[in-house]
Motif scaffolding. Structure first.
Motif, PDB file in Angstrom:
ATOM      1  N   ILE A 351      42.027  35.789  40.633  1.00 20.66           N
ATOM      2  CA  ILE A 351      41.899  37.157  39.398  1.00 20.66           C
ATOM      3  C   ILE A 351      43.297  37.673  39.209  1.00 20.66           C
ATOM      4  O   ILE A 351      43.526  37.904  38.654  1.00 20.66           O
ATOM      5  N   THR A 352      43.550  37.484  40.958  1.00 20.09           N
ATOM      6  CA  THR A 352      45.429  38.288  40.964  1.00 20.09           C
ATOM      7  C   THR A 352      46.102  37.234  39.857  1.00 20.09           C
ATOM      8  O   THR A 352      46.659  38.024  39.170  1.00 20.09           O
ATOM      9  N   VAL A 353      45.574  35.845  40.264  1.00 23.50           N
ATOM     10  CA  VAL A 353      46.756  35.071  39.552  1.00 23.50           C
ATOM     11  C   VAL A 353      46.561  35.054  37.668  1.00 23.50           C
ATOM     12  O   VAL A 353      47.501  35.108  37.252  1.00 23.50           O
ATOM     13  N   LEU A 354      44.523  35.396  37.074  1.00 20.62           N
ATOM     14  CA  LEU A 354      45.210  35.935  35.930  1.00 20.62           C
ATOM     15  C   LEU A 354      45.380  36.553  35.776  1.00 20.62           C
ATOM     16  O   LEU A 354      46.049  36.813  34.483  1.00 20.62           O
ATOM     17  N   TYR A 355      46.254  37.773  36.859  1.00 24.34           N
ATOM     18  CA  TYR A 355      46.453  38.903  36.026  1.00 24.34           C
ATOM     19  C   TYR A 355      47.928  39.046  36.043  1.00 24.34           C
ATOM     20  O   TYR A 355      48.144  38.856  34.495  1.00 24.34           O
ATOM     21  N   ASP A 356      48.197  38.403  37.295  1.00 21.28           N
ATOM     22  CA  ASP A 356      49.914  37.592  37.078  1.00 21.28           C
ATOM     23  C   ASP A 356      50.299  36.771  38.168  1.00 21.28           C
ATOM     24  O   ASP A 356      49.866  36.497  38.625  1.00 21.28           O
ATOM     25  N   ILE A 358      49.243  35.267  34.169  1.00 19.41           N
ATOM     26  CA  ILE A 358      49.380  34.348  33.334  1.00 19.41           C
ATOM     27  C   ILE A 358      48.645  35.406  32.196  1.00 19.41           C
ATOM     28  O   ILE A 358      49.560  34.973  31.270  1.00 19.41           O
ATOM     29  N   LEU A 359      48.815  36.810  31.948  1.00 20.84           N
ATOM     30  CA  LEU A 359      48.181  37.469  31.806  1.00 20.84           C
ATOM     31  C   LEU A 359      49.532  38.137  31.177  1.00 20.84           C
ATOM     32  O   LEU A 359      49.427  38.474  29.885  1.00 20.84           O
ATOM     33  N   ILE A 360      49.914  38.916  32.054  1.00 19.73           N
ATOM     34  CA  ILE A 360      51.907  39.518  31.859  1.00 19.73           C
ATOM     35  C   ILE A 360      52.087  38.730  31.228  1.00 19.73           C
ATOM     36  O   ILE A 360      52.875  39.063  29.667  1.00 19.73           O
ATOM     37  N   THR A 361      52.410  37.345  31.154  1.00 20.95           N
ATOM     38  CA  THR A 361      53.198  36.875  30.618  1.00 20.95           C
ATOM     39  C   THR A 361      52.958  35.707  29.720  1.00 20.95           C
ATOM     40  O   THR A 361      53.187  35.751  28.425  1.00 20.95           O
TER      41      THR A 361
END
Length: 403
Positions: A351-356, A358-361
């Motif tokens: 979940i944290t990887v999905l946010y930053d 992946i989603l941020i960039t």
């Protein structure tokens, strides 16, 4: 089919194993979960290498230990079918097509600097966002069905948002195991049939010792870059990844992007490309190896080979070590509770990887958000082929660029 009907003759040729897994390596699109379905259809239903109960046990082993589950399963099936040569043949054949495609992509990456290249790279970032989001939701439903595991997931998310360190990634996995052993309550199930290998439990312990010696030894070795650093980065990542290819993203991102060895854009583009090809996602390591070689042509293949080898090696050592020991630990309730906690921690990590990052960039506009939502619906709700999702993301990226 009964267990007695399983074809387990040790005389089966290594070439037959290679041919079977080469076919799977060329046709197994869709990521690790899809690979498990391809394996079952081909090797349980069609060729009857193992029984249903044996396949289920092998799958459980590969999910319970660090490493790429689908590649470990293929390695184990090749080992049972034709010994150590069969295990190596299964790995090489299943992985080779994706390695070639990703190395070609790494070589072509410098040419993708124009508008078309920008659109392709951005589209691959959208692919990564769709696939990881779908994986997060699926894993959350499966691995966090009760309050204790959801709390473990939440604790992991908070820790990782507060602490930006590769050591935090390792710590939350250990913490998940401790909390799982303390608070989770799993029921054990008795294996239906025995999995037989041609080596002893003693040799299993030797392999386990090799795994830990390499892990601790590589951590303790000082280096000034070069091949030793490549060994360290990829062995540690492969040794500490629970949950398969998607979970390797944060460990490698911390090791190669934060240290400046690979740019974040190239990292995410390669990760997106790895969704578009058949075979294991851990082949992504070969792509990173090419980029980490610094563009020195005579070193590219060497660095890619070392990265790939040390990425897969820990997972293969573990699955080979566990196979002869499995019957004695598969019914242990404490083991099952620890594994449940580790899996919940993996969900928080994803979940944290999905946010930053992946989603941020990867999402730069509302248009990208809508494209991602449609992509998730294509995978999850409409059950369309991952290839159509890839095409969708590339088309929407190109449309966005033109608009």
């Amino acid at each position: 089919m009964s267990d007695n009907d399983v074809k387990t003759d040790s005389k089966y040729s290594v070439f037959a194993v290679f041919k079977t897994f080469l076919f799977l390596g060329l046709t197994s699109f869709g990521g690790p979960v899809a690979h498990l379905g391809y394996f079952r259809k081909e090797l349980v239903e069609k060729q009857q290498w193992v029984s249903e109960s044996q396949y289920a046990q092998l799958l459980s082993i590969c999910q319970f230990i660090p490493g790429p589950a689908s590649s470990q399963l293929g390695f184990a099936l090749g080992l049972i079918r034709a010994g150590w040569s069969g295990a190596l043949a299964a790995f090489v054949a299943f992985t080779f097509p994706s390695i070639i495609l990703l190395i070609l992509f790494a070589w072509l990456l410098p040419l993708l600097s124009g508008d078309i290249g920008v659109a392709i790279i951005h589209g691959l970032k959208l692919v990564a966002a769709v696939v990881v989001a779908d994986a997060v939701w699926g894993m959350f439903k499966k691995l966090c069905p009760d309050l204790p595991r959801r709390i473990i997931t939440l604790v992991v998310i908070i820790i990782l948002l507060l602490l930006d360190s590769v050591w935090a990634l390792w710590a939350v996995i250990i913490l998940g195991g401790v909390l799982g052993g303390t608070f989770c309550r799993q029921s054990s199930t008795e294996p239906v049939s025995e999995i037989k290998v041609t080596y002893s439990q003693r040799f299993g312990f030797v392999l386990l010792t090799v795994f830990f010696v390499l892990l601790l030894g590589l951590i303790g070795i000082s280096h000034n870059g070069g091949i030793v650093q490549v060994m360290q980065i990829f062995y540690q990542a492969g040794a500490l990844v629970f949950g398969g290819g998607h979970v390797v993203l944060p460990l490698l991102q911390e090791s190669v992007v934060t240290t400046g060895l690979v740019s974040n854009q190239d990292f995410l583009a390669g990760y997106g490309a790895s969704q578009a090809i058949p075979g294991p996602m851990f082949a992504f390591s070969a792509y990173l190896g090419v980029l980490m070689s610094g563009g020195i042509e005579q070193n590219m293949i060497l660095v890619a080979f070392v990265a790939l080898t040390f990425m897969f090696l820990p997972g293969f050592l573990l699955v080979a070590a566990v196979l002869p020991l499995w019957q004695g630990i598969s019914n242990n309730k404490t083991t099952l509770n620890v594994i449940a906690g580790v899996n919940a921690a993996v969900v928080g990590l994803l979940i944290t990887v999905l946010y930053d990052p992946i989603l941020i960039t990867g999402l730069t506009s509302l248009f990208d958000v809508l494209a991602m939502v449609v992509g998730i619906l294509m995978l999850n709700r409409w059950q369309l082929s991952p290839l159509l999702v890839i095409v969708w993301c590339l088309i929407t990226s190109a449309m966005h660029l033109l608009i």
